[in-house]
Design a protein around this motif. Structure first.
Motif, short mmCIF file in Angstrom:
data_model
loop_
_atom_site.label_atom_id
_atom_site.label_comp_id
_atom_site.label_asym_id
_atom_site.label_seq_id
_atom_site.Cartn_x
_atom_site.Cartn_y
_atom_site.Cartn_z
N MET A 155 0.83 -1.20 0.00
CA MET A 155 0.00 0.00 0.00
C MET A 155 0.87 1.25 0.00
N GLU A 156 0.38 2.25 -0.71
CA GLU A 156 1.13 3.50 -0.81
C GLU A 156 1.20 4.20 0.55
N GLN A 157 2.37 4.72 0.87
CA GLN A 157 2.57 5.47 2.10
C GLN A 157 2.41 6.96 1.83
N ALA A 158 1.92 7.70 2.80
CA ALA A 158 1.93 9.16 2.71
C ALA A 158 3.37 9.65 2.85
N SER A 159 3.61 10.90 2.55
CA SER A 159 4.96 11.46 2.66
C SER A 159 5.41 11.42 4.12
N PRO A 160 6.73 11.41 4.35
CA PRO A 160 7.23 11.41 5.74
C PRO A 160 6.67 12.57 6.55
N GLU A 161 6.53 13.74 5.94
CA GLU A 161 6.01 14.92 6.65
C GLU A 161 4.59 14.65 7.14
N VAL A 162 3.75 14.10 6.23
CA VAL A 162 2.35 13.82 6.59
C VAL A 162 2.29 12.74 7.66
N ARG A 163 3.10 11.70 7.49
CA ARG A 163 3.09 10.64 8.49
C ARG A 163 3.50 11.16 9.87
N ALA A 164 4.47 12.07 9.88
CA ALA A 164 4.91 12.62 11.17
C ALA A 164 3.79 13.44 11.80
N ARG A 165 3.10 14.20 10.98
CA ARG A 165 2.03 15.06 11.48
C ARG A 165 0.87 14.22 12.05
N VAL A 166 0.49 13.18 11.31
CA VAL A 166 -0.61 12.32 11.76
C VAL A 166 -0.21 11.56 13.02
N THR A 167 1.00 11.03 13.03
CA THR A 167 1.47 10.28 14.19
C THR A 167 1.51 11.15 15.44
N ALA A 168 1.99 12.38 15.28
CA ALA A 168 2.07 13.28 16.44
C ALA A 168 0.68 13.57 16.99
N SER A 169 -0.28 13.78 16.09
CA SER A 169 -1.64 14.06 16.56
C SER A 169 -2.24 12.83 17.24
N PHE A 170 -2.06 11.67 16.62
CA PHE A 170 -2.59 10.43 17.19
C PHE A 170 -2.05 10.21 18.61
N GLU A 171 -0.76 10.52 18.79
CA GLU A 171 -0.17 10.29 20.11
C GLU A 171 -0.71 11.24 21.16
N ARG A 172 -1.32 12.33 20.72
CA ARG A 172 -1.95 13.25 21.69
C ARG A 172 -3.38 12.82 22.02
#
Lengths: 148, 148, 148, 148
Positions: free
Chosen positions: D1-18
């Motif tokens: 499956m296609e991955q989002a860009s590293p920037e987007v993944r970082a942004r989503v991961t940071a939000s999820f962790e909050r």
């Protein structure tokens, strides 16, 4: 696209023809497959809202019928179907012509869930104008509507 | 019941009269209050499903319009409204006559949420035949529908 | 507010106490009336989303349970309930404390429809933070979940 | 499956962790693609309803987050997302493990609509346990939640 059996197509067509609303709107049954039914509607002043687009209510009506008949294609002969609930998101204005596609996602003994999609055509291009979900109940022969 | 101001009633009535679908179904705008609108429909063969009840799609169409106009009563002059989505549960067969009541539950800068209720009359008794919920978006003057 | 019978309250309470999720979230069953149940939740870091508000999923979880138990209060002893579907509009951020109110709108032999309302408290004032609708199915004793 | 860009993944991961709720439930972010996010949850007593199945509210919570983050992957940096509404049909009991898949169907300037699907695993076989639809609103930098 795969067609339903002649018996199922006859059963769905006969029921559709008894729906006064579909005839009054000018809706046409254009595909009857196993677990999948298409209903189409051309825009004309009789089906519009205040900006001249196809009314969300008309879009919803053919989507609801498409889902209901998709469910009926997977039911045993002699049973009938009633809509329990439906939910529709309107995504883009529907201008000239719409095609509602009802697809069975899960059919249980009592309840069936369908996906509802409505596609518009604009300048020859097909795009999603509405998307929804519907729950239906199977009625046994000679049912009272209180079954619901 | 409280009436909306003459200006608001004129605005809602003018928009309703441009809805070809409402006229085609035979729907009538019967109350315009602040944040609350009623639309009524008599049963006749043109609005029925296969058992002769009023079609869920016709019920949904007048419920959607009732909610949309309820929202419009609380919007500033010059703005317009589009349905984002609606969800409707059908509770009982609608036989002779239905009245859709749209009521604003919350109206924000961009989005408005309405309760949709549809009452039927059977042997002079009023009962709930459908209940739902609707999300609407306010359009600024000269909007493109892409605002949605 | 009217209380359900002691038998019904005992039945609802016993079922609620078996819901590991409600306990894990810290939700409390605060009212069991005929056709109406309240569940409350205090905000704490374990139930928040990324801005520190109560997560829509936690709001939905207690709303779903409130509706399910409201349905159970009107069912015969020995039957059980499953959620068929629910739909929730989030109207305002939920900050300190929320109260979900599930109310039976219509209960039939098979299906029951509930209104879901969630109220927040902010500076001592109560306001609607979410509103929704839910369909439930009654399960007979010893049912397979395929009944759904 | 296609991955989002590293920037987007970082942004989503940071939000999820909050999201305190996701951590409290034990939910894991397992895929971040462009317009598509997966969140998984293992069954344990803390997420169950009265029969020991995964609670519809827990299923809804991870489905809501999956859709919200799917929307966030297609938003410009610096914007945020809030759920306007979601609707979920529960199709089958969720027993051991579930995977919620949020997929963007249409993303406009203001509103985004996602499909929500939740798959269960039983005896190594994957099947649909819930399906839904969600509307989200994009928040500009420094937004008040009143934008909704």
């Amino acid at each position: 696209m795969e067609q339903a059996s002649p018996e199922v197509r006859a059963r769905v067509t006969a029921s559709f023809e008894r729906q006064g609303l579909m005839r009054h709107l000018g809706a046409r049954l254009t595909h009857i497959g196993p677990g999948r039914v298409h209903i189409e509607l051309d825009s004309r002043p009789e089906v519009t809202q205040q900006h001249g687009y196809i009314h969300a209510g008309a879009t919803g009506a053919i989507a609801d019928s498409a889902g209901g008949y998709a469910a009926l294609t997977v039911f045993p002969d002699g049973t009938d179907v009633l809509t329990v609930e439906y939910k529709l998101n309107l995504l883009a204005p529907a201008i000239q012509h719409i095609q509602a596609v009802g697809t069975v996602l899960k059919s249980g003994r009592t309840l069936t869930v369908c996906r509802l999609e409505v596609f518009g055509s604009r300048d020859g291009e097909r795009h999603l104008v509405a998307t929804g979900q519907q729950t239906l109940i199977r009625l046994q022969p000679g049912p009272s509507t209180e079954a619901r």
